[in-house]
Design a protein around this motif. Structure first.
Motif, PDB file in Angstrom:
ATOM      1  N   GLU A 125       0.588  -0.983   0.071  1.00 32.07           N
ATOM      2  CA  GLU A 125      -0.173  -0.033  -0.018  1.00 32.07           C
ATOM      3  C   GLU A 125       1.069   1.586   0.013  1.00 32.07           C
ATOM      4  N   ASP A 126       1.790   1.456   0.208  1.00 33.95           N
ATOM      5  CA  ASP A 126       2.861   2.791   0.811  1.00 33.95           C
ATOM      6  C   ASP A 126       3.326   2.840  -0.207  1.00 33.95           C
ATOM      7  N   GLU A 127       3.775   1.713  -0.844  1.00 35.39           N
ATOM      8  CA  GLU A 127       4.432   2.026  -2.506  1.00 35.39           C
ATOM      9  C   GLU A 127       3.231   1.942  -3.750  1.00 35.39           C
ATOM     10  N   PHE A 128       2.421   1.256  -3.491  1.00 32.70           N
ATOM     11  CA  PHE A 128       0.541   2.116  -4.433  1.00 32.70           C
ATOM     12  C   PHE A 128       1.214   3.566  -3.926  1.00 32.70           C
ATOM     13  N   LYS A 129       0.947   4.058  -2.825  1.00 35.68           N
ATOM     14  CA  LYS A 129       0.544   5.434  -2.845  1.00 35.68           C
ATOM     15  C   LYS A 129       2.416   6.422  -3.363  1.00 35.68           C
ATOM     16  N   SER A 130       3.071   5.437  -3.143  1.00 33.38           N
ATOM     17  CA  SER A 130       4.716   6.370  -3.395  1.00 33.38           C
ATOM     18  C   SER A 130       4.563   6.525  -4.866  1.00 33.38           C
ATOM     19  N   ILE A 131       4.009   5.530  -5.665  1.00 35.83           N
ATOM     20  CA  ILE A 131       3.408   5.302  -7.201  1.00 35.83           C
ATOM     21  C   ILE A 131       2.669   6.480  -7.669  1.00 35.83           C
ATOM     22  N   LYS A 132       1.376   5.848  -6.835  1.00 40.94           N
ATOM     23  CA  LYS A 132       0.659   7.131  -7.506  1.00 40.94           C
ATOM     24  C   LYS A 132       0.524   8.640  -7.260  1.00 40.94           C
ATOM     25  N   THR A 133       1.841   8.909  -5.881  1.00 43.26           N
ATOM     26  CA  THR A 133       2.070  10.474  -6.217  1.00 43.26           C
ATOM     27  C   THR A 133       3.161  10.910  -7.134  1.00 43.26           C
ATOM     28  N   SER A 134       3.546   9.690  -7.302  1.00 40.61           N
ATOM     29  CA  SER A 134       4.783   9.618  -8.630  1.00 40.61           C
ATOM     30  C   SER A 134       4.078  10.018  -9.886  1.00 40.61           C
ATOM     31  N   ILE A 135       2.825   9.416 -10.128  1.00 42.82           N
ATOM     32  CA  ILE A 135       2.894   9.289 -11.710  1.00 42.82           C
ATOM     33  C   ILE A 135       1.706  10.847 -12.066  1.00 42.82           C
ATOM     34  N   LYS A 136       0.853  11.113  -9.813  1.00 42.18           N
ATOM     35  CA  LYS A 136       0.612  12.340 -10.861  1.00 42.18           C
ATOM     36  C   LYS A 136       0.962  13.622 -10.436  1.00 42.18           C
ATOM     37  N   GLU A 137       2.561  13.217 -10.469  1.00 41.85           N
ATOM     38  CA  GLU A 137       3.588  14.400 -10.729  1.00 41.85           C
ATOM     39  C   GLU A 137       3.963  14.302 -11.418  1.00 41.85           C
ATOM     40  N   LEU A 138       4.288  13.500 -12.124  1.00 39.52           N
ATOM     41  CA  LEU A 138       4.740  13.443 -13.705  1.00 39.52           C
ATOM     42  C   LEU A 138       3.221  13.712 -14.247  1.00 39.52           C
ATOM     43  N   GLN A 139       1.939  13.650 -13.856  1.00 34.09           N
ATOM     44  CA  GLN A 139       1.001  13.924 -14.936  1.00 34.09           C
ATOM     45  C   GLN A 139       1.449  15.423 -15.538  1.00 34.09           C
ATOM     46  N   GLY A 140       1.081  16.077 -13.716  1.00 34.16           N
ATOM     47  CA  GLY A 140       1.047  17.626 -13.112  1.00 34.16           C
ATOM     48  C   GLY A 140       2.406  18.787 -14.158  1.00 34.16           C
ATOM     49  N   PHE A 141       3.704  17.468 -14.032  1.00 30.20           N
ATOM     50  CA  PHE A 141       5.049  18.037 -15.426  1.00 30.20           C
ATOM     51  C   PHE A 141       3.925  17.925 -16.499  1.00 30.20           C
ATOM     52  N   LEU A 142       3.924  16.917 -17.411  1.00 29.70           N
ATOM     53  CA  LEU A 142       3.243  16.526 -18.245  1.00 29.70           C
ATOM     54  C   LEU A 142       1.992  17.681 -18.765  1.00 29.70           C
ATOM     55  N   MET A 143       1.713  17.991 -17.965  1.00 32.20           N
ATOM     56  CA  MET A 143       0.402  18.931 -18.634  1.00 32.20           C
ATOM     57  C   MET A 143       0.959  20.178 -18.409  1.00 32.20           C
ATOM     58  N   ARG A 144       2.057  20.792 -17.628  1.00 33.32           N
ATOM     59  CA  ARG A 144       2.706  21.969 -18.148  1.00 33.32           C
ATOM     60  C   ARG A 144       3.687  21.982 -19.194  1.00 33.32           C
ATOM     61  N   THR A 145       4.389  20.975 -19.132  1.00 30.31           N
ATOM     62  CA  THR A 145       5.289  21.442 -20.546  1.00 30.31           C
ATOM     63  C   THR A 145       4.514  20.542 -21.499  1.00 30.31           C
ATOM     64  N   ASN A 146       4.135  20.028 -21.509  1.00 31.45           N
ATOM     65  CA  ASN A 146       3.187  19.891 -22.993  1.00 31.45           C
ATOM     66  C   ASN A 146       1.370  20.102 -22.575  1.00 31.45           C
ATOM     67  N   ASP A 147       1.495  19.714 -23.701  1.00 28.76           N
ATOM     68  CA  ASP A 147      -0.171  19.669 -23.999  1.00 28.76           C
ATOM     69  C   ASP A 147      -1.011  18.148 -24.036  1.00 28.76           C
ATOM     70  N   PHE A 148      -0.304  17.869 -22.877  1.00 31.05           N
ATOM     71  CA  PHE A 148      -1.053  16.361 -22.389  1.00 31.05           C
ATOM     72  C   PHE A 148      -2.286  16.902 -21.774  1.00 31.05           C
ATOM     73  N   LYS A 149      -3.017  15.858 -21.773  1.00 32.10           N
ATOM     74  CA  LYS A 149      -4.164  15.824 -21.194  1.00 32.10           C
ATOM     75  C   LYS A 149      -4.796  14.046 -20.317  1.00 32.10           C
ATOM     76  N   MET A 150      -4.626  14.335 -19.616  1.00 38.04           N
ATOM     77  CA  MET A 150      -5.503  13.680 -18.605  1.00 38.04           C
ATOM     78  C   MET A 150      -6.656  13.120 -18.680  1.00 38.04           C
ATOM     79  N   ARG A 151      -6.504  11.341 -18.830  1.00 39.39           N
ATOM     80  CA  ARG A 151      -7.734  10.858 -19.073  1.00 39.39           C
ATOM     81  C   ARG A 151      -7.558   9.875 -17.901  1.00 39.39           C
ATOM     82  N   GLU A 152      -9.350  10.015 -16.993  1.00 37.04           N
ATOM     83  CA  GLU A 152      -9.366   9.640 -15.695  1.00 37.04           C
ATOM     84  C   GLU A 152     -10.101   8.206 -16.230  1.00 37.04           C
TER      85      GLU A 152
END
Length: 139
Positions: free
Chosen positions: A112-139
């Motif tokens: 669970e701790d690993e999944f939380k840290s991976i989820k946090t990393s994915i959110k950070e990557l999505q935020g970074f990609l949204m800021r730098t490119n025109d990346f759209k997140m799908r839910e």
């Protein structure tokens, strides 16, 4: 020399036995009493023999029961050994089960701790990609 002859007074040599009716009654009484006494003796001996036979039967039965008691005692000892083996086996399995349950719980918490840290990393990557490119997140 003078010869003297001595004479002894003797009764006649024929001895006669006279039985009176009273003597015959006494004789019959004695014989009857002997028969009764022998009957009582036979009865007592018969009863003693029956008692001896019963006592022998009781002795045989007691020997059989003693033999069965030894067998039961032996079975009880073997049962106690098997019971101790079963309890040791049950305790070992219980310890293994509890150990595996604790290990699974620990691994799940780590996951669970690993999944939380991976989820946090994915959110950070999505935020970074949204800021730098025109990346759209799908839910």
């Amino acid at each position: 020399m003078i010869n003297t002859k001595s004479q002894i007074a003797v009764t006649s040599s024929s001895a006669r036995v006279d039985f009176a009716l009273q003597d015959a009654g006494i004789l019959v009484g004695i014989v009857g009493s002997l028969f009764v006494l022998s009957g009582v003796a036979i009865s007592i001996i018969t009863k003693i023999n029956k008692i001896v036979f019963i006592v022998d039967g009781i002795q045989d039965t007691l020997k059989l029961h003693a033999s069965n008691a030894e067998k039961i005692k032996d079975l009880d000892k073997r049962f106690d050994i098997h019971l101790q083996d079963y309890l040791a086996y049950k305790d070992a399995n219980l310890l293994i089960h509890v150990g595996l349950a604790d290990q699974t719980k620990h691994k799940w918490e780590r996951s669970e701790d690993e999944f939380k840290s991976i989820k946090t990393s994915i959110k950070e990557l999505q935020g970074f990609l949204m800021r730098t490119n025109d990346f759209k997140m799908r839910e």
